[in-house]
Design an enzyme around this catalytic site. Structure first.
Site, PDB file in Angstrom:
ATOM      1  N   GLY A 110       2.068   3.031   2.513  1.00  0.00           N
ATOM      2  CA  GLY A 110       3.173   3.009   3.467  1.00  0.00           C
ATOM      3  C   GLY A 110       4.290   2.088   3.025  1.00  0.00           C
ATOM      4  O   GLY A 110       5.462   2.480   3.016  1.00  0.00           O
ATOM      5  N   GLU A 151     -18.275  11.007  -0.549  1.00  0.00           N
ATOM      6  CA  GLU A 151     -17.989  10.904  -1.979  1.00  0.00           C
ATOM      7  C   GLU A 151     -18.917   9.903  -2.658  1.00  0.00           C
ATOM      8  O   GLU A 151     -19.417  10.155  -3.763  1.00  0.00           O
ATOM      9  CB  GLU A 151     -16.511  10.545  -2.185  1.00  0.00           C
ATOM     10  CG  GLU A 151     -15.616  11.715  -1.742  1.00  0.00           C
ATOM     11  CD  GLU A 151     -14.127  11.435  -1.761  1.00  0.00           C
ATOM     12  OE1 GLU A 151     -13.375  12.325  -2.154  1.00  0.00           O
ATOM     13  OE2 GLU A 151     -13.706  10.335  -1.347  1.00  0.00           O
ATOM     14  N   GLY A 182       0.834  -1.202   0.000  1.00  0.00           N
ATOM     15  CA  GLY A 182       0.000   0.000   0.000  1.00  0.00           C
ATOM     16  C   GLY A 182       0.867   1.249   0.000  1.00  0.00           C
ATOM     17  O   GLY A 182       2.062   1.210  -0.330  1.00  0.00           O
TER      18      GLY A 182
END
Lengths: 444, 444
Positions: B34, B190, B32
């Protein structure tokens, strides 16, 4: 609604009759090339059209192999049918599965127990890949007809490389890096060429433990040559080009077994973890629905005007029927043939509605055959004109972009092809929908 | 390989050690934001990195809701990890599922029975949506963390409209046209705004029997306002904007039940066939693996230098950990936070390898928060600077295109957004992977 068996008018019927009770009702089953073309050519006539498809999208099958080989996204080869037809108020699109026809009652039967009454029915239900009586091979050798088929094949190809990267046993690793395509028609040729390029051009810098150049791609064909429908010199050129890409072409060898371990042909057992089926199709069961005669592949034998024998109000078109071209050969199961049939049926309906004489019997005109061989070559057989190589590839590419639906898709497909050419990067190398994510919820 | 428990050296280990036996071995779990940032910041150091992920792709989670709402293709928000890292010969990418850590033996355990020995381990395994002890809600209210989640949500939204088109019972039809989003953080906001626009702008011309304007979108939040992490006036603006799009915002109401029929909150039972879960996450089980302390959401409590308490050779970063920001609040579970942590850990490793003093404790710097509300508005909270409306949308759009990987994706995403704005056409309205295709082969 005047259907004699509509004791309880069903939802779809009720809705359709509420809109246009007086118009001639045309029901079309299948939103493929043939069905959509019929819809488009019936524009402006006093008809109420209902287009039924069990999928919500029209699929551009000629490029489906590019989804399977990570070159294009699913949404670049498929568009919602109802969106394509949004400017046609005379057309109702219905997401539903047809399960039969009550021809005497002039009624299409749907899987929800309901039905649709028609004045004219057009069956354009297509075909699916077939295993010549060996359906047990399907789990090991998926075919390529739906978007899910394509993402399944894509997952298997990409996972084979991933597993090979982790594998230490050389024999297992070799089997993981062996890809077999059964059937050397256009789809088989295009798959073989693209997988070879994937291994040769796209993947090498990405792996550390395997050399993806060592991947072997076999194209196994029962007949005597690749691209049997093309001129012989184009077949020979295609074969040479494939072999130059590293594809091992095996001709005259029917596959006698497909298992999780590989394929058998002749005396040879070939260890291969990835098998893709591109040989043979089976028509949708419309001939069974109607008790009409069919050929060995289940294709309904239609009359010269594409009606079902004895049923002048039912037409059948596209891959689900068989009919002869003027040269006596069967009309091929390709998009242009389905479109010509859709157009012809619309003409017949138009003539009937106007009380004019019926058009002459359907005559298939073969415009040409195109197949891509890897990212820079193609063969084109226009009959008198035959092209091969890089120029043919440009014509192939432009023709396919032209036939895509919408400027948006044309732009994004062009961008993706540009990237493949210039950078060897393929846009959709996603492994999805496998058993991998263990935390996938169960659907209600 | 010197791992004391490696009686039978496993495949992955053997391969890694063959390449670089002398280098400091960094194993990173999770590709991901990180994990990838750590890989990138470790470039040029004398380390041998192995990046393990159970998926083959890095996912741009901030735009995943656009896949769920048919605006973008899966391949526009996800890229193969090994392709991203192809120019890094010091990195081996491994498609594998980590199932635990043998911290005493310095070994990451994999699901194939093998393992990877490390000198330094970085756990960046993320989080998944959680149901506050009501996992039985998951089948009815899918969350949004993976590509499959997104295509599942997309299928459900689109199928609801399709079924409503066929439905004649007004009550059933209303339930099919009711969409509930639980949780009004950025993802919930969203989703709600985009679904409202889908119903209002994109779908109306496509349907014949239903008026998609009548679709109702509920955004239900247990807390007192939407976008709780933003300044209060931005929250109020976001709520007003959503309501102008037709979203019904329900605040201060925890959902007490999710079923196939709908949701219950307070005294109200709301009939809704589509529920999407955007409330609450649960960390990956790394705290359990290590027997380390965790918060209620399972997030591992790391030391100020992001190591696991008592294990200086194990770092944990991103959504799977909890740590306080300088203001005392917990560091938010967003991409920039994970990236800052990945960068910090790389600095610590660099200092250790060079024998330098360790950097000061990790300090999170909040760069800002951005959320889109429909296709033309956004809110941005940069702390001192707050923006809202159309200008904020442009900054939102440019920032997200900037952070996408590769020029190809930037171009195709820009084309797709342009089409949404200019034509209200959404590119990926595909219903796939449901139970719909009855002839789907069973996988071996």
């Amino acid at each position: 609604m005047t259907s004699p068996i509509a004791v309880q008018p069903q939802a779809a019927d009720a809705a359709a009759s509420a809109r246009a009770p007086e118009r001639h009702r045309v029901v079309i089953v299948g939103g493929g090339f043939g069905g959509l073309e019929a819809v488009q050519r019936l524009s402006g006539l006093p008809v109420a059209i209902t287009l039924v498809d069990r999928r919500n999208h029209h699929l551009f099958q000629p490029l489906l192999y590019q989804v399977a080989t990570a070159s294009l996204a699913t949404s670049e080869v498929a568009w919602p049918i109802r969106s394509i037809l949004r400017r046609r108020p005379d057309v109702t699109t219905l997401l539903a599965t047809a399960i039969g026809v009550d021809a005497d009652a002039h009624r299409l039967l749907l899987d929800d127990g309901g039905g649709l009454s028609y004045d004219t029915l057009i069956l354009a239900t297509g075909a699916r890949h077939a295993y010549f009586g060996h359906d047990e091979w399907e789990p090991f050798a998926p075919g390529l007809k739906t978007l899910e088929d394509a993402t399944t094949v894509r997952r298997r190809i990409l996972l084979a490389f991933e597993r090979a990267e982790r594998e230490t046993d050389p024999e297992q690793q070799a089997a993981l890096l062996t890809f077999v395509i059964v059937g050397a028609g256009p789809t088989g040729v295009e798959l073989a060429g693209t997988i070879a390029e994937l291994a040769r051009d796209t993947l090498p810098p990405d792996f550390r433990n395997i050399d993806t150049h060592k991947a072997r791609v076999f194209l196994i064909e029962a007949g005597p040559r690749v691209l049997a429908g093309y001129a012989e010199d184009l077949s020979a050129y295609a074969q040479r080009s494939l072999e130059r890409l590293g594809v091992e072409v095996v001709l005259g060898q029917p596959v006698s077994e497909c298992t999780a371990d590989g394929v058998t042909y002749g005396d040879r057992q070939l260890a291969a973890r990835t098998i893709i089926w591109a040989a043979g199709v089976k028509a949708s069961p419309v001939a069974e629905w109607l008790g009409a005669p069919a050929d060995r592949a289940g294709r309904l034998m239609v009359a010269p005007d594409l009606t079902v024998p004895g049923r002048p109000d039912i037409f059948a078109i596209g891959d689900t029927v068989t009919i002869s071209a003027p040269d006596g050969k069967p009309v091929p199961g390709i998009a242009p043939a389905a479109k010509q049939q859709g157009r012809y049926v619309a003409e017949v309906i138009k003539a009937r509605l106007r009380g004019e004489a019926a058009p002459a019997a359907f005559r298939y005109k073969h415009a040409g055959s195109l197949a891509q061989i890897g990212k820079r070559l193609a063969v084109i057989d226009f009959g008198r004109i035959k092209l091969r190589g890089a120029l043919a590839w440009w014509i192939w590419g432009i023709a396919h972009i032209y036939f895509l639906i919408g400027l948006r898709t044309r732009l994004t497909v062009a961008v993706n092809w540009l990237w493949i050419h210039a950078r060897n990067q393929r846009s959709a190398r996603l492994i999805t929908q496998g058993r991998n994510p263990p935390d996938r919820p169960v659907e209600p």
